[in-house]
Structure formats: C-alpha cells, structure tokens
Design an enzyme around this catalytic site. Structure first.
Site, short mmCIF file in Angstrom:
data_model
loop_
_atom_site.label_atom_id
_atom_site.label_comp_id
_atom_site.label_asym_id
_atom_site.label_seq_id
_atom_site.Cartn_x
_atom_site.Cartn_y
_atom_site.Cartn_z
N ASN A 24 0.81 -1.23 0.00
CA ASN A 24 0.00 0.00 0.00
C ASN A 24 0.85 1.28 0.00
O ASN A 24 0.41 2.30 -0.53
CB ASN A 24 -0.92 -0.02 1.23
CG ASN A 24 -1.49 1.35 1.54
OD1 ASN A 24 -2.42 1.81 0.90
ND2 ASN A 24 -0.90 2.04 2.53
N TYR A 51 4.72 9.13 -10.97
CA TYR A 51 3.58 8.43 -10.36
C TYR A 51 2.87 7.56 -11.40
O TYR A 51 2.62 6.37 -11.17
CB TYR A 51 2.63 9.44 -9.73
CG TYR A 51 1.57 8.81 -8.85
CD1 TYR A 51 1.92 8.21 -7.64
CD2 TYR A 51 0.23 8.80 -9.22
CE1 TYR A 51 0.96 7.62 -6.83
CE2 TYR A 51 -0.74 8.21 -8.42
CZ TYR A 51 -0.37 7.63 -7.21
OH TYR A 51 -1.32 7.04 -6.42
N LYS A 95 2.93 3.45 -11.22
CA LYS A 95 1.70 2.67 -11.00
C LYS A 95 1.39 1.80 -12.22
O LYS A 95 0.83 0.70 -12.06
CB LYS A 95 0.53 3.60 -10.66
CG LYS A 95 0.67 4.30 -9.30
CD LYS A 95 0.71 3.33 -8.13
CE LYS A 95 0.68 4.03 -6.78
NZ LYS A 95 0.70 3.13 -5.63
N THR A 138 -6.93 11.59 1.98
CA THR A 138 -5.72 11.33 2.77
C THR A 138 -4.73 12.47 2.56
O THR A 138 -4.96 13.36 1.74
CB THR A 138 -5.04 10.03 2.31
OG1 THR A 138 -4.57 10.23 0.97
CG2 THR A 138 -5.98 8.83 2.36
N1 LIG Z 1 -5.34 9.03 -1.76
C1 LIG Z 1 -5.71 8.82 -3.02
O1 LIG Z 1 -6.59 9.50 -3.56
C2 LIG Z 1 -5.08 7.70 -3.80
C3 LIG Z 1 -5.51 7.52 -5.13
C4 LIG Z 1 -4.96 6.50 -5.88
C5 LIG Z 1 -4.02 5.67 -5.31
N2 LIG Z 1 -3.61 5.86 -4.03
C6 LIG Z 1 -2.60 4.95 -3.48
O2 LIG Z 1 -3.04 4.47 -2.22
C7 LIG Z 1 -1.90 4.15 -1.41
C8 LIG Z 1 -2.07 4.81 -0.05
O3 LIG Z 1 -2.06 6.21 -0.26
P1 LIG Z 1 -2.62 7.27 0.81
O4 LIG Z 1 -3.51 8.16 0.08
O5 LIG Z 1 -3.07 6.57 2.04
O6 LIG Z 1 -1.27 8.07 1.08
P2 LIG Z 1 -0.68 8.76 2.41
O7 LIG Z 1 -1.77 9.21 3.31
O8 LIG Z 1 0.31 9.75 1.91
O9 LIG Z 1 0.07 7.54 3.11
C9 LIG Z 1 1.17 6.94 2.48
C10 LIG Z 1 1.72 5.82 3.35
O10 LIG Z 1 2.92 5.33 2.70
C11 LIG Z 1 4.02 5.43 3.59
N3 LIG Z 1 5.25 5.82 2.91
C12 LIG Z 1 5.43 6.90 2.10
N4 LIG Z 1 6.72 7.00 1.78
C13 LIG Z 1 7.37 5.97 2.39
C14 LIG Z 1 8.72 5.55 2.45
N5 LIG Z 1 9.71 6.23 1.85
N6 LIG Z 1 9.02 4.45 3.17
C15 LIG Z 1 8.06 3.77 3.84
N7 LIG Z 1 6.76 4.12 3.83
C16 LIG Z 1 6.43 5.22 3.11
C17 LIG Z 1 3.62 6.52 4.59
O11 LIG Z 1 4.27 6.30 5.84
P3 LIG Z 1 5.40 7.31 6.45
O12 LIG Z 1 5.04 8.68 6.05
O13 LIG Z 1 5.31 7.02 7.92
O14 LIG Z 1 6.67 6.82 5.85
C18 LIG Z 1 2.11 6.32 4.74
O15 LIG Z 1 1.85 5.36 5.72
C19 LIG Z 1 -0.69 4.62 -2.20
O16 LIG Z 1 -0.08 3.54 -2.86
C20 LIG Z 1 -1.27 5.59 -3.21
O17 LIG Z 1 -0.47 5.70 -4.36
C21 LIG Z 1 -4.12 6.86 -3.27
#
Ligand SMILES: NC(=O)c1ccc[n+]([C@@H]2O[C@H](COP(=O)([O-])OP(=O)(O)OC[C@H]3O[C@@H](n4cnc5c(N)ncnc54)[C@H](OP(=O)(O)O)[C@@H]3O)[C@@H](O)[C@H]2O)c1
Length: 246
Positions: A81, A149, A153, A186
């Site tokens: 994730n 990005y 993906k 998020t």
């Molecule tokens: N939010 C959206 O609208 C959306 C849309 C499409 C896809 N996604 C995908 O959904 C997934 C979750 O996204 P989210 O929206 O929940 O993002 P988020 O709130 O930014 O959370 C990202 C998570 O990834 C971890 N992370 C980031 N960089 C890291 C690193 N260098 N090493 C280890 N962990 C890391 C962060 O932990 P730390 O900061 O503690 O490292 C956090 O727990 C992602 O793969 C994202 O691409 C999200």
C-alpha cells in the site's frame, strides 16, 4: 487468541494503510505487520510496527525476517500500500533523487516484497495466499506533472499481471490483485491540492473534488479492498478498481 492469519501492510502509519490495519485487527486470529518511516499510533497486541524507509533498499532487504513473521498460518496476505505521489512537476524540472525515490517506493519495494512472499510461500498449498498491490487510476491515464507516479503505478499493474501469470504456470495457488482505490481523503490528496497549476494542470479539479465533498473515506475504501482478501475467488480480473467492484 491463536494467531492464524498474517497480514503484512506497507504504509500503515496513516491514510488508507492505517484504515486497512485498523479493520484487519478486528478480524479473528489476525496478526498484522505494518510499515512506514514514522512511528505508529496503532497500539494493539496483535500489531507489530516496523519503521523503515522504502527509499533505502538495503534497509528493506535486511528486514525480511521481521516483515515475514514466522508462524503456522492458515492464510498469509501482503498488501503493498505504501506509495508516494512523487515530485509534482513537468519534465525538465524533475530531480534525479526524486525519480529514484518514487521508483524505489512504488515499484522496487513492492517487487522485492512479492519476490520474498513467493519464495517463502509458493509451496504452501494448504495456506490461503493473496497479494494486493494498491495501484491508481493514474496507472492507465496520463496526467501531466505525475510522470513518476503514472509510470510507477503502470509498472505496478503490469508486475501484478506477470505475478499472476507465473502463479498460474507454476500452479502455486497464489492470487494477485492490483486495485485502484479512487480519490481518497488522505494526506496524499492534500499534497496534490497544494501543487501549482504550472506543474500540474489538473490541480483545480482536485481542489473542486474536495470542496464538493467527493473524496472517498479511507475506511470505506479499506472495506472494499479487504473483500479481495476475504473472497478472492469472487474477483476474476487481476486489475481492479474500487469504484467498479461489486
Ligand atoms: N489518496 C488517493 O486518492 C489515492 C488515489 C490512488 C491511489 N492511491 C494509493 O493508495 C496508497 C495509499 O495512499 P494514501 O492516500 O493513504 O497516502 P498517504 O496518506 O500519503 O500515506 C502513504 C503511506 O505510505 C508510507 N510511505 C510513504 N513513503 C514511504 C517511504 N519512503 N518508506 C516507507 N513508507 C512510506 C507513509 O508512511 P510514512 O510517512 O510514515 O513513511 C504512509 O503510511 C498509495 O499507494 C497511493 O499511491 C491513493
């Protein structure tokens, strides 16, 4: 409580990953291993948090025995994730370090973890094994300012398809999905809204989605994603989208 099911969730400190872990911890017999750079606010006897930076591959490689906690499990699931939107800018303005970083976080670490998962569990026919890679609509749509990005993906989607193809050929019984979660409320969306229109021409659209209250909640999305793990046999396609899942 006997811990019968192992769930490994990367990026569990906030956003979608945290919601996935909080839901999984309600499941009977679950042991959850979560990861992220930050400390975790989740305190639960069945939750183990590993602080690790996915841009540092040597760190990740040295932690495999902690991540893949030994046990006599009935099911094992890996949810890749963790993700980063990357440096939002057009070509010509991108730094080498940010390109390396986004590929490590969004592509290389998921591949390393899938590789480890298969090497450890491919012969465990009696164990239910599912891998879910959290992808994005950006895997199949070109969006200016998101070169790293979109590219990362798209790579994640294709890696997931190759993994499933190999599972069929080798008859391992491992099930793989790459799922787009929709636009989720998020910190990643906050980062997207904070970008400049010169770097990302769609910024106003994402600001409008938030203003119109059209973002999905991490909890709702987590619930849908977890149905892939609970009932993998119901989902035939490797590539899934939360917005069109039954
Ligand atoms: N939010 C959206 O609208 C959306 C849309 C499409 C896809 N996604 C995908 O959904 C997934 C979750 O996204 P989210 O929206 O929940 O993002 P988020 O709130 O930014 O959370 C990202 C998570 O990834 C971890 N992370 C980031 N960089 C890291 C690193 N260098 N090493 C280890 N962990 C890391 C962060 O932990 P730390 O900061 O503690 O490292 C956090 O727990 C992602 O793969 C994202 O691409 C999200």
């Amino acid at each position: 409580m006997e811990n019968k099911h192992l769930y490994i969730v990367t990026g569990s400190t906030k956003g979608l990953g945290k919601a996935l872990v909080e839901e999984l911890l309600k499941w009977e017999g679950a042991t959850v291993v979560g990861m992220g750079r930050s400390v975790s606010s989740i305190e639960h006897p069945n939750y183990l948090h590993i602080q690790v930076d996915f841009s540092e591959l040597t760190q990740v490689k040295s932690m495999m025995n902690q991540i893949f906690l030994e046990g006599d499990y009935q099911s094992v699931c890996l949810i890749n994730n963790a993700g980063w939107i990357g440096e939002i800018a057009h070509l010509g303005n991108l730094s080498a370090i940010s390109l390396e970083k986004i590929m490590n976080i969004n592509v290389v670490v998921p591949a390393l973890l899938m590789n480890e998962f298969v090497s450890r569990f491919k012969d465990k026919d009696q164990v239910k094994r599912v891998v879910v890679n959290i992808s994005s609509g950006a895997a199949v749509k070109s969006i200016d300012g998101w070169l790293g990005y979109c590219g990362s993906k798209a790579a994640l989607n294709r890696m997931t398809e190759v993994a499933q193809q190999e599972a069929v050929l080798e008859k391992t019984g491992i099930k793989y999905f790459a799922v787009a979660p929709g636009v989720v409320d998020t910190d990643m969306q906050q980062e997207i809204r904070n970008s400049r229109a010169t770097d990302f021409s769609s910024v106003d659209h994402f600001v409008q989605l938030k203003n119109d209250n059209l973002l999905l909640s991490p909890q709702d999305v987590a619930g849908k994603i977890l149905s892939l793990i609970e009932f993998p046999e119901r989902y035939l396609e490797v590539i899934q989208d939360v917005r069109t899942m039954g």
